[in-house]
Structure formats: C-alpha cells, structure tokens
Enzyme design. Structure first.
Site, PDB file in Angstrom:
ATOM      1  CD  GLU A  95      26.272  72.507  39.917  1.00 18.21           C
ATOM      2  OE1 GLU A  95      27.393  72.002  40.062  1.00 18.21           O
ATOM      3  OE2 GLU A  95      25.980  73.635  40.346  1.00 18.21           O
ATOM      4  CB  THR A 128      25.867  69.068  49.586  1.00 22.32           C
ATOM      5  OG1 THR A 128      27.074  69.724  49.217  1.00 22.32           O
ATOM      6  CG2 THR A 128      24.729  69.620  48.748  1.00 22.32           C
TER       7      THR A 128
HETATM    8  P1  ADP Z   1      30.074  74.395  45.330  1.00 24.37           P
HETATM    9  O1  ADP Z   1      28.754  74.912  45.799  1.00 24.37           O
HETATM   10  O2  ADP Z   1      31.205  75.241  45.811  1.00 24.37           O
HETATM   11  O3  ADP Z   1      30.111  74.101  43.856  1.00 24.37           O
HETATM   12  P2  ADP Z   1      29.492  71.647  45.692  1.00 24.37           P
HETATM   13  O4  ADP Z   1      29.311  70.979  47.003  1.00 24.37           O
HETATM   14  O5  ADP Z   1      28.320  71.867  44.787  1.00 24.37           O
HETATM   15  O6  ADP Z   1      30.260  72.998  46.003  1.00 24.37           O
HETATM   16  O7  ADP Z   1      30.533  70.818  44.794  1.00 24.37           O
HETATM   17  C1  ADP Z   1      31.748  70.381  45.252  1.00 24.37           C
HETATM   18  C2  ADP Z   1      31.834  68.847  45.113  1.00 24.37           C
HETATM   19  O8  ADP Z   1      31.998  68.480  43.720  1.00 24.37           O
HETATM   20  C3  ADP Z   1      33.043  68.310  45.838  1.00 24.37           C
HETATM   21  O9  ADP Z   1      32.663  67.094  46.438  1.00 24.37           O
HETATM   22  C4  ADP Z   1      34.049  68.030  44.728  1.00 24.37           C
HETATM   23  O10 ADP Z   1      34.934  66.975  45.043  1.00 24.37           O
HETATM   24  C5  ADP Z   1      33.158  67.676  43.541  1.00 24.37           C
HETATM   25  N1  ADP Z   1      33.801  68.013  42.246  1.00 24.37           N
HETATM   26  C6  ADP Z   1      34.073  67.175  41.223  1.00 24.37           C
HETATM   27  N2  ADP Z   1      34.648  67.831  40.202  1.00 24.37           N
HETATM   28  C7  ADP Z   1      34.761  69.130  40.576  1.00 24.37           C
HETATM   29  C8  ADP Z   1      35.290  70.281  39.950  1.00 24.37           C
HETATM   30  N3  ADP Z   1      35.841  70.252  38.731  1.00 24.37           N
HETATM   31  N4  ADP Z   1      35.209  71.440  40.623  1.00 24.37           N
HETATM   32  C9  ADP Z   1      34.668  71.500  41.856  1.00 24.37           C
HETATM   33  N5  ADP Z   1      34.166  70.439  42.516  1.00 24.37           N
HETATM   34  C10 ADP Z   1      34.205  69.246  41.879  1.00 24.37           C
END
Ligand code: ADP
Length: 307
Positions: free
Chosen positions: A128, A181
C-alpha cells in the site's frame, strides 16, 4: 494445494469522522486474483486484466506486499500472481489495498496459514505504501478482517474489529474523474482548531458505540466530518448536491470514500440503499460526468477463497 482463486473486496476508508483510522468492507465489488506456486523462485505477475498496471513485482502493490512476505519465509519455490482488476485504480474504494491484500492472503493459504491477519496486514502495508507514499492500513484492515475496523496504531500495528449492524447497507457513487492523491493531501489543513477536534472525536466515539449497539439513529447523527470534508469536498464536483439528495432519500449519512472521488452513504435496509442509488443517479446523470454506482451489504468476511 498449488493454486488458489480469491475475491479481494473494495473498501471504504475514513467513514466521515474516522479519518485515517476507520474503514469498512464491501461485497458487491472487488478484484479476483489467482495465486499459484511455481518452480521458479521469486514473485512473478503473469496476468493483469482490465487496467494498465505494471507487471514488475517491485512496481505493483500486489508484488510489493508479496515480496515482503516472500522475504520473510524460506522456500525453494516461487509464486505467480494473476490480477483480474474490477476496482478502478484511484477510485477511492481501495483498489491498491485489494491487490496488496489479495496476494499475501492467497500465498498464506498455499503455505498452510503460517501468518495471522495482523501479520498479513504488516506485509500488505508495504504494498500500500507504494501507491500512497506512506504506511497506512485503513483500507487494508477491512479488506482482510471484513466488517468495520479501526486502526488503533500502525507501530505497533493494532487493529480493532467493530461489529456491523445486520441491516446496514452502503451505496457508493464513483464519478469517473481523477483526483491526484497528492492534491487531496495538499488541500488539508496542517492545524486543526480544538473545538473542531472535540466535535470530531465525539462523533467517532459515538459512531463506534452506535455500531456496537446497532443504534441506527446514533449512526446517523455521528456520521459527520467537520475537519477533512469541508476541504476535500471542493475537489468532487456536485458533492453537496449528492449529499443533500441522499439525505432527503433517507440515508443515515454520507461522506467522501477514502480520498475521493467516490462518495459513500450508509443506509438502514436494502430498500433505502436502492432509493439512495436513484437519488445519486438523478444528480449525476444531469452533469455529463460518467459514473458507477454500487449497492452493497457490509461484507463481514473480507477477502475469501472462491475456488
Ligand atoms: P485507491 O484508493 O483506489 O487504491 P490509490 O491512489 O491508493 O487508489 O492507488 C492507485 C495507484 O496505485 C495508482 O497510481 C496505480 O497505478 C498504483 N498501483 C500499482 N499497483 C496497483 C495495483 N495492483 N492495483 C491498483 N493500483 C496499483
């Protein structure tokens, strides 16, 4: 067992007054993943469907959390990961958390469950952190434990499971717009007035009590965020119109899901949750912005095996 298929759920973090600590788990939307033991050592992401995300384990949250666990064990085989992504990255309903949780949950099952859920959360936090640039577990904990969870502290990691009233349903609208973000963090105040802080922790304490006692009226008047929402809601078009419409349709409360742009509401009963869905739809169908809506019972199980 050499292969496992799992469902890794979407989650709502913050839940109005519980910024960075509270979250709950959904059951109508989530990713599917296949985790497989292979002779080739290491972690290998072999398939990603629906969204364009990196295959390199070090650049994908599913790979980073898997590597954190892999480095803590001593085995002469590796793991392959397939990701069937249904939660749009950046939607605010825990897309990255679902991936981070799915890989470590699946590997743990294939290994004969050497780790408990708190230990799995520790590994998932590493994944995360790749997406959010800081260590937090407010989406990971509900995805792993199910129901409502409160992250009491990150170091040492302490997660409290909070009961969910039986008749509680969430309705969530995801407007298809991008909020960075970094932007949603930057807009937050650095200092909070003591009077606002008092209001917020009174609401959070009341909400936790209301969940324990299935007191829907108290859930309703505790679901207020006086610190973060006034700032972040400015980044979500028509947020105030949606909020007004869903409260009129009978929702217990409404707020920003995670850092947005998704907006969640909590409702007593499926019938009200569906009325709230219509109300959200009415507002957004006039805006020209495309959107998804999910209605979901609170998922008390969390991530689970489906094959
Ligand atoms: P959410 O709150 O929907 O999880 P985030 O902004 O925390 O969204 O996370 C999305 C970011 O993480 C994007 O930049 C994405 O490219 C990156 N990322 C890397 N691997 C993954 C994955 N397996 N699933 C989702 N997002 C990913």
């Amino acid at each position: 067992m050499n292969e496992i298929k799992i469902f890794s759920p979407a989650t709502v973090a913050n839940v109005a007054c519980g910024f960075d600590v509270l979250g709950f788990c959904l059951d109508s939307v989530g990713d599917e993943m296949v985790i497989r033991k292979t002779d080739k050592k290491g972690i290998h992401i072999t398939k990603i469907e629906n969204f364009n995300l990196p295959f390199e384990a070090e650049l994908n949250v599913a790979g980073v959390s898997a590597l954190a666990m892999y480095n803590a064990i001593d085995v002469d085989f590796g793991f392959e990961i397939e990701i069937y992504k249904n939660i749009k990255p950046g939607s605010g309903i825990g897309s990255s958390a679902a991936s981070a949780v799915g890989s470590v949950f699946g590997m743990n099952e294939l290994l004969g469950k050497p780790f408990n859920k708190t230990q799995l959360t520790e590994f998932a936090i590493k994944g995360e952190a790749l997406a959010s640039k800081c260590e937090h577990a407010d989406n990971l904990a509900p995805a792993l434990f199910g129901g409502f969870t409160l992250v009491k502290s990150i170091s040492p990691l302490q997660i409290l499971e909070i009961p969910s009233p039986n008749d509680l349903y969430a309705t969530i609208i995801h407007p298809q717009i991008e909020i960075k973000t970094s932007e949603s963090r930057a807009i937050l105040p650095k200092v909070v007035a003591l009077s606002k802080a008092i209001e917020q922790w009174a609401n959070l304490g009341s909400l936790v009590h209301a969940l324990h006692t299935s007191n829907y009226e108290l859930i309703s008047n505790s679901l207020n965020d006086v610190i973060v929402e006034p700032y972040r809601s400015q980044l979500i078009p028509y947020f105030n119109d949606v909020k007004k419409a869903v409260l009129k349709a009978g929702a217990l409360g409404c707020g920003i899901s995670g850092s947005g742009p998704s907006i969640f509401s909590l409702n007593k009963g499926l019938e009200t949750a569906n009325k709230v869905k219509d109300a959200m739809q009415n507002v957004y169908s006039k805006t020209g912005i495309t959107f998804d809506i999910h209605v979901s019972k609170i998922n008390t199980q969390g991530v689970k095996i489906i094959d």
